[in-house]
Scaffold this active site. Structure first.
Site, PDB file in Angstrom:
ATOM      1  N   GLU A 140     -20.059 -21.026  18.641  1.00  0.00           N
ATOM      2  CA  GLU A 140     -20.966 -20.265  17.790  1.00  0.00           C
ATOM      3  C   GLU A 140     -20.216 -19.568  16.667  1.00  0.00           C
ATOM      4  O   GLU A 140     -20.735 -19.460  15.539  1.00  0.00           O
ATOM      5  CB  GLU A 140     -21.709 -19.228  18.648  1.00  0.00           C
ATOM      6  CG  GLU A 140     -22.627 -19.838  19.687  1.00  0.00           C
ATOM      7  CD  GLU A 140     -23.077 -18.849  20.748  1.00  0.00           C
ATOM      8  OE1 GLU A 140     -24.194 -19.011  21.270  1.00  0.00           O
ATOM      9  OE2 GLU A 140     -22.308 -17.914  21.063  1.00  0.00           O
TER      10      GLU A 140
ATOM     11  N   ASN B   6     -19.106 -11.685  17.669  1.00  0.00           N
ATOM     12  CA  ASN B   6     -20.183 -12.170  18.544  1.00  0.00           C
ATOM     13  C   ASN B   6     -20.242 -11.210  19.727  1.00  0.00           C
ATOM     14  O   ASN B   6     -19.496 -11.327  20.686  1.00  0.00           O
ATOM     15  CB  ASN B   6     -19.885 -13.596  18.999  1.00  0.00           C
ATOM     16  CG  ASN B   6     -20.998 -14.197  19.843  1.00  0.00           C
ATOM     17  OD1 ASN B   6     -21.855 -13.487  20.365  1.00  0.00           O
ATOM     18  ND2 ASN B   6     -20.983 -15.510  19.995  1.00  0.00           N
TER      19      ASN B   6
ATOM     20  N   HIS C 151     -30.446 -19.182  21.301  1.00  0.00           N
ATOM     21  CA  HIS C 151     -29.229 -19.997  21.375  1.00  0.00           C
ATOM     22  C   HIS C 151     -29.113 -20.948  20.171  1.00  0.00           C
ATOM     23  O   HIS C 151     -28.446 -21.972  20.242  1.00  0.00           O
ATOM     24  CB  HIS C 151     -29.177 -20.806  22.683  1.00  0.00           C
ATOM     25  CG  HIS C 151     -29.042 -19.957  23.904  1.00  0.00           C
ATOM     26  ND1 HIS C 151     -29.784 -20.162  25.047  1.00  0.00           N
ATOM     27  CD2 HIS C 151     -28.256 -18.883  24.156  1.00  0.00           C
ATOM     28  CE1 HIS C 151     -29.475 -19.255  25.956  1.00  0.00           C
ATOM     29  NE2 HIS C 151     -28.559 -18.465  25.442  1.00  0.00           N
TER      30      HIS C 151
ATOM     31  N   ARG D 122     -23.224 -12.580  14.947  1.00  0.00           N
ATOM     32  CA  ARG D 122     -24.309 -13.208  15.684  1.00  0.00           C
ATOM     33  C   ARG D 122     -25.353 -12.132  15.983  1.00  0.00           C
ATOM     34  O   ARG D 122     -25.057 -11.126  16.615  1.00  0.00           O
ATOM     35  CB  ARG D 122     -23.812 -13.804  16.997  1.00  0.00           C
ATOM     36  CG  ARG D 122     -24.938 -14.394  17.853  1.00  0.00           C
ATOM     37  CD  ARG D 122     -24.510 -14.592  19.276  1.00  0.00           C
ATOM     38  NE  ARG D 122     -25.607 -15.088  20.106  1.00  0.00           N
ATOM     39  CZ  ARG D 122     -25.668 -14.916  21.422  1.00  0.00           C
ATOM     40  NH1 ARG D 122     -24.702 -14.272  22.054  1.00  0.00           N
ATOM     41  NH2 ARG D 122     -26.696 -15.380  22.094  1.00  0.00           N
TER      42      ARG D 122
ATOM     43  N   ARG E 128     -31.719 -13.221  34.718  1.00  0.00           N
ATOM     44  CA  ARG E 128     -33.090 -13.272  34.190  1.00  0.00           C
ATOM     45  C   ARG E 128     -33.918 -14.311  34.937  1.00  0.00           C
ATOM     46  O   ARG E 128     -33.415 -15.372  35.299  1.00  0.00           O
ATOM     47  CB  ARG E 128     -33.053 -13.606  32.699  1.00  0.00           C
ATOM     48  CG  ARG E 128     -32.671 -12.435  31.825  1.00  0.00           C
ATOM     49  CD  ARG E 128     -32.453 -12.860  30.381  1.00  0.00           C
ATOM     50  NE  ARG E 128     -31.050 -13.178  30.109  1.00  0.00           N
ATOM     51  CZ  ARG E 128     -30.607 -13.695  28.978  1.00  0.00           C
ATOM     52  NH1 ARG E 128     -31.446 -13.997  28.004  1.00  0.00           N
ATOM     53  NH2 ARG E 128     -29.315 -13.944  28.829  1.00  0.00           N
TER      54      ARG E 128
END
Length: 397
Positions: free
Chosen positions: A382, A9, A183, A95, A244
């Protein structure tokens, strides 16, 4: 011999890794019984504060530190070779943030698919290059080992058309100008956990999951299906994040280019790397740093962040037609009790109430006994979802 799945990831400044026992995963549908042999991460890649952290496993050593992603993956592979892991690998799962229109589920990679994914870099510039770099490195080091991409966008691929469209000419939707959402691997993991984490869980329950980390988004979910999310065509839209800006008037972007004379590269840097909590506070992109600060702008940044989350919860509640559960996850969601308190307080009109003590202790259930909405803190994983998808794909082949 134990057969393993390696999961990578890779983010803009980190590379997480985990090794799973593929045999144990094949024989169990219970998330808690799937064996993670070890996991860890390289952090601070590309900066002066590099580190390797092992989170689980019995290995006395860790991979050597690395200054960039290429060095990190080479260090990891050398370390895996020293521990006799490479010969037991049956697949490597990755990922990948953006799958575009092409992928609504995990896929086995080949050079043509990597090229196709590379073309999506402009839609996820902080993520896509770092997702693809380990794939190329592993292809050189371990040719023939199956590599499987699992996409953050895939979980949202079946959202209703009205949730995916922009009000642009329809032909542009067919060309891929649509809301993708991100996500998704985190949301997928939470969905798989809910039946075992929430007593008497109704599969039709209306759930909003708040994935609040350096990147942040919300997702409305019912029956395991993404109904709507705050992110869109890119991972820039929606909530303010670490650096962001989140949702912004498109006309402001046009103004910056047309009237302020900024280049596309300068605007991109502003919106992706200089805004969000960092831009609002002028102090840091890190929520814990801001929570410890006594500077007024730190609190203003936190207040704006929580306000936007509460507003978007209202929007997603409308999309669901009501709300039964609110789940907080990821770094801020799991550890920043003041953020959860502020968000839930602003959503009091939903009949939602916090147990202050449980919230402060980061317990799993943090809703008060008289709350009409369950409130939960569930750590995401994840890497585990990626490993599960890899095993499922290999079993089908």
């Amino acid at each position: 011999m134990m057969k393993n799945i390696l999961v990578i990831n890779s983010g803009s400044s980190s590379l997480k890794f985990a090794l799973f026992d593929a045999g144990a995963m094949s024989n169990s549908d219970n998330m808690d019984q799937q064996v993670c042999v070890f996991r860890g991460q390289f952090s601070g890649l590309g900066t002066e504060r590099t580190a390797v952290i092992m989170h689980a496993g019995n290995h006395a050593t860790a991979p050597a530190e690395a200054n960039d992603h290429q060095a990190a993956i080479m260090s990891l592979l050398d370390w895996l070779g020293q521990h006799n892991v490479l010969e037991r690998l049956i697949a490597v799962g990755h990922r990948v943030v953006h799958g575009g229109m092409h992928y609504d589920c995990a896929t086995r990679l080949d050079p043509d698919k990597v090229t196709l994914l590379d073309a999506l870099t402009s839609l996820a510039p902080l993520h896509q290059p770092y997702s693809l770099a380990p794939i190329r490195a592993l292809d050189e080091r371990l040719p023939g080992t199956p590599q499987i991409a699992c996409f953050d966008t895939a979980f949202h691929a079946k959202q209703p058309l009205e949730a995916r469209q922009f009000a642009l000419p329809y032909a542009m939707y067919d060309r891929g100008f649509q809301r993708y959402g991100f996500h998704g691997l985190s949301y997928d993991y939470i969905c798989r956990c809910l039946p075992s984490m929430i007593p008497n869980y109704d599969p039709q329950a209306r759930v909003i999951v708040a994935h609040l980390g350096n990147g942040a988004s919300l997702c409305a979910i019912q029956a395991g299906q993404s109904i709507a999310s705050t992110m869109g065509f890119t991972a820039l839209e929606g909530l303010p994040m670490g650096t962001r800006c989140g949702a912004i008037d498109a006309g402001l972007v046009l103004h910056l280019i047309g009237e302020e004379g900024m280049t596309v590269a300068e605007v991109s840097k502003l919106l992706y790397k200089e805004s969000g909590l960092l831009g609002l506070s002028g102090i840091s992109s890190d929520m814990q740093t801001l929570l410890r600060s006594d500077k007024p702008r730190a609190q203003q940044a936190i207040d704006h962040y929580c306000y936007r989350i509460a507003r978007e919860i209202g929007s997603l509640t409308a999309a669901l037609g009501g709300l039964d559960h609110l789940v907080f996850t990821a770094g801020v969601g799991e550890h920043a009790a003041p953020v959860r308190d502020s968000v839930v307080h602003q959503c009091g009109w939903l009949g939602i109430r916090l147990d202050a003590s449980a919230n402060q202790l980061n317990q799993i259930c943090i809703s008060a006994a008289d709350s009409e909405v369950g409130v939960w803190v569930i750590p995401t994983d994840e890497e585990r979802v990626i490993a599960m998808d890899c095993v499922a794909m290999i079993d089908m082949e």
